[in-house]
Design an enzyme around this catalytic site. Structure first.
Site, short mmCIF file in Angstrom:
data_model
loop_
_atom_site.label_atom_id
_atom_site.label_comp_id
_atom_site.label_asym_id
_atom_site.label_seq_id
_atom_site.Cartn_x
_atom_site.Cartn_y
_atom_site.Cartn_z
N HIS A 214 0.82 -1.21 0.00
CA HIS A 214 0.00 0.00 0.00
C HIS A 214 0.86 1.27 0.00
O HIS A 214 0.34 2.38 0.13
CB HIS A 214 -0.92 -0.04 1.23
CG HIS A 214 -2.01 0.96 1.22
ND1 HIS A 214 -2.11 1.98 2.15
CD2 HIS A 214 -3.08 1.11 0.39
CE1 HIS A 214 -3.17 2.70 1.91
NE2 HIS A 214 -3.79 2.21 0.85
N LYS A 216 3.27 4.46 -0.99
CA LYS A 216 3.37 5.46 -2.05
C LYS A 216 4.72 6.13 -1.87
O LYS A 216 4.91 6.97 -0.98
CB LYS A 216 2.25 6.49 -1.97
CG LYS A 216 0.84 5.88 -2.16
CD LYS A 216 0.20 5.64 -0.84
CE LYS A 216 -1.28 5.35 -0.96
NZ LYS A 216 -1.66 3.97 -0.99
N ASP A 221 17.12 10.24 -8.17
CA ASP A 221 18.56 10.48 -8.11
C ASP A 221 19.12 10.35 -6.70
O ASP A 221 20.22 10.84 -6.41
CB ASP A 221 18.91 11.86 -8.68
CG ASP A 221 18.78 11.90 -10.20
OD1 ASP A 221 18.75 10.82 -10.81
OD2 ASP A 221 18.70 13.01 -10.75
N HIS A 391 -8.71 11.90 2.21
CA HIS A 391 -7.87 10.71 2.07
C HIS A 391 -6.51 10.91 2.74
O HIS A 391 -5.64 10.05 2.69
CB HIS A 391 -7.68 10.41 0.57
CG HIS A 391 -7.11 9.06 0.29
ND1 HIS A 391 -5.81 8.87 -0.14
CD2 HIS A 391 -7.64 7.82 0.37
CE1 HIS A 391 -5.58 7.58 -0.32
NE2 HIS A 391 -6.67 6.92 -0.01
N LYS A 393 -3.52 11.14 5.42
CA LYS A 393 -3.12 10.23 6.50
C LYS A 393 -1.98 10.90 7.27
O LYS A 393 -0.81 10.78 6.89
CB LYS A 393 -2.67 8.90 5.92
CG LYS A 393 -3.62 8.32 4.86
CD LYS A 393 -2.91 7.30 3.98
CE LYS A 393 -3.67 7.00 2.71
NZ LYS A 393 -4.98 6.43 2.88
N ASP A 398 1.61 17.84 19.77
CA ASP A 398 2.26 18.82 20.65
C ASP A 398 3.24 19.76 19.95
O ASP A 398 4.29 20.11 20.54
CB ASP A 398 3.01 18.08 21.77
CG ASP A 398 2.06 17.43 22.77
OD1 ASP A 398 0.85 17.67 22.68
OD2 ASP A 398 2.56 16.67 23.61
#
Length: 474
Positions: A214, A216, A221, A391, A393, A398
């Site tokens: 899952h 991404k 380089d 969507h 995440k 603090d």
């Protein structure tokens, strides 16, 4: 005829008993054990089939041992990097040490973090960095869609491959089930090395379908990296239906890119059995950049001994003194995370959770509602984003700690998927993400103002409770 029916019924009950015994002997979390046992018992044919495909724990026996590869890649990376005057904040030293000990994740200083909150910001920046690539481009994506945006990105990658730049791509086989083979074959024929993650084919279907990559992740380089919630698909720009898409991606430069590179190359060995550890993939760091931005990249997956990202969430939440802000598209927390959030809220910490008002997964939305109410009753503030599909995440704690990546607050991300998050120990980054969070709150409504969510009638509550019962399986 009667005898045949008796034999069939006997065989069915034997199958049910064997399946339930197998579930119990797997020694997983009691909630998940009970959920699978109930599904198998009450809908035996469907339950057994689903358990074979999605519930059996093949990961220890069937999948590659990632830890040995981690050790190899860690040794190669350690040989390429020296960090002088590395200072770890005393407050977060236990968390940093946890990730080092459990995940072999090294902390890196002097990082630059750029934040993008929609596809209109992310994809032009990605295309610009692809165009400027001189040596290699590494991409690890759950979904690469054969649509206008997917073709635009892949055409840019094909051009770089033809010019001599090394291009390697990992895509998730299940995430890309709807994508025609010819789409990937065109890239392969143009010089791109492209490999599916755990391809799901018979007869090994049941041993692989439940464990998906899952992540991404993009590395260019060895000096530029991207992590976050966006895949390569047009809906991450245009949204779905009438809903705009709200997401978060981070563009990273600095030593943390070494960790991104290592993560990709470990995954590459996972899928291609080629161990790449040459120094050229870890170019010298820019020593002119000095700041207090310390970061760790943390990966988790079913091959690991412990759920590292989940452990990090629990440790950060329980250490919070003032606030914990979380954005997640799906809220189906397992018991440790839910308990940590409730404990923090009841201790006076401002726990604020932001989820989508309209989900892209209806059953998941129903299953999450009782969790949201339970957390609200413990004193947390729950808001539902109504301007589009949330969507994103991320978590901020603090004004000093933030994390962003591919991990949802749900059973699947914490236990079954291969996930990736960057944990950043930096006030400036935390404050920028905090501002984004508050901007999102201005487009949201509190859970307490929605009677159908906050005080559902009996049959809705019953359906939500039933959906929650199966949430460990979603």
């Amino acid at each position: 005829m009667v005898t045949s029916n008796v034999i069939l019924m006997t065989l069915m009950w034997i199958l049910i008993a064997v399946a339930i015994i197998h579930v119990v002997l797997d020694n997983r979390q009691p909630a998940k054990t009970m959920a699978w046992a109930m599904v198998i018992f009450f809908v035996p044919v469907v339950g057994v089939v689903f358990y074979l495909f999605f519930g059996m724990n093949h990961r220890k026996e069937k999948l590659i041992s990632q830890r040995s590869v981690d050790q190899l890649s860690k040794r190669s990376m350690l040989g390429f990097v020296e960090q002088h005057d590395l200072h770890v904040p005393e407050r977060y030293k236990p968390l940093v040490d946890l990730f080092v000990n459990q995940n072999l994740s090294l902390p890196f200083k002097d990082n630059q973090v750029d934040i993008m909150t929609d596809g209109y910001a992310f994809f032009p920046e990605l295309l610009k960095d692809i165009a400027a690539a001189r040596h290699h481009i590494h991409i690890d994506m759950y979904i690469i869609e054969d649509d206008a945006l997917g073709r635009l990105i892949t055409d840019a990658l094909i051009d770089k491959a033809k010019s001599g730049v090394e291009v390697r791509i990992i895509y998730d086989d299940v995430g890309c089930w709807k994508v025609k083979h010819s789409f990937f074959e065109k890239m392969r024929e143009s010089g791109i090395e492209i490999v599916p993650f755990l391809p799901v084919r018979f007869p090994s279907f049941t041993s692989k379908v439940n464990y998906r990559n899952h992540r991404k992740l993009v590395v260019i380089d060895g000096v530029i990296g991207y992590v976050g919630g966006m895949n390569i698909a047009l809906r991450y720009v245009k949204g779905t239906g009438s809903q705009p898409w709200r997401d978060t991606m981070l563009r990273l430069t600095g030593g943390i890119v070494y960790s991104l590179q290592r993560s990709f190359l470990v995954d590459w060995y996972f899928v291609d059995r080629t161990l790449i550890s040459d120094r050229k993939y870890y170019p010298p760091l820019d020593t002119t950049v000095e700041n207090s931005c310390l970061a760790q990249l943390v990966t988790s997956g079913p091959t690991a001994k412990y759920p590292e990202i989940m452990q990090g969430y629990v440790r950060a939440i329980t250490a919070a003194r003032h606030y914990v802000y979380i954005e997640t598209p799906y809220f189906l927390p397992n018991e440790p995370v839910l308990f940590a959030l409730k404990t923090a809220a009841m201790a006076g910490v401002d726990v604020c959770l932001l989820c989508p008002y309209h989900s892209d997964a209806r059953y998941t939305e129903w299953a999450s509602r009782s969790y949201l109410r339970e957390l609200s009753e413990a004193g947390a503030r729950i808001f539902l984003y109504e301007t589009g599909f949330m969507h994103s995440k991320l978590m901020i704690v603090d004004d000093s700690l933030s994390t962003c990546g591919s991990t949802n607050v749900d059973f699947r991300s914490f236990e079954n998927n291969f996930e990736l998050n960057v944990f950043i120990y930096d006030e400036g980054t935390a404050l920028r993400l905090k501002k984004i969070f508050h901007d999102d709150l201005s487009h949201s409504i509190p859970l307490t103002s929605i009677p159908s969510w906050n005080r559902p009638h009996f049959f809705k509550r019953l359906w939500e409770s039933f959906a929650r019962l199966l949430s460990p399986l979603l």
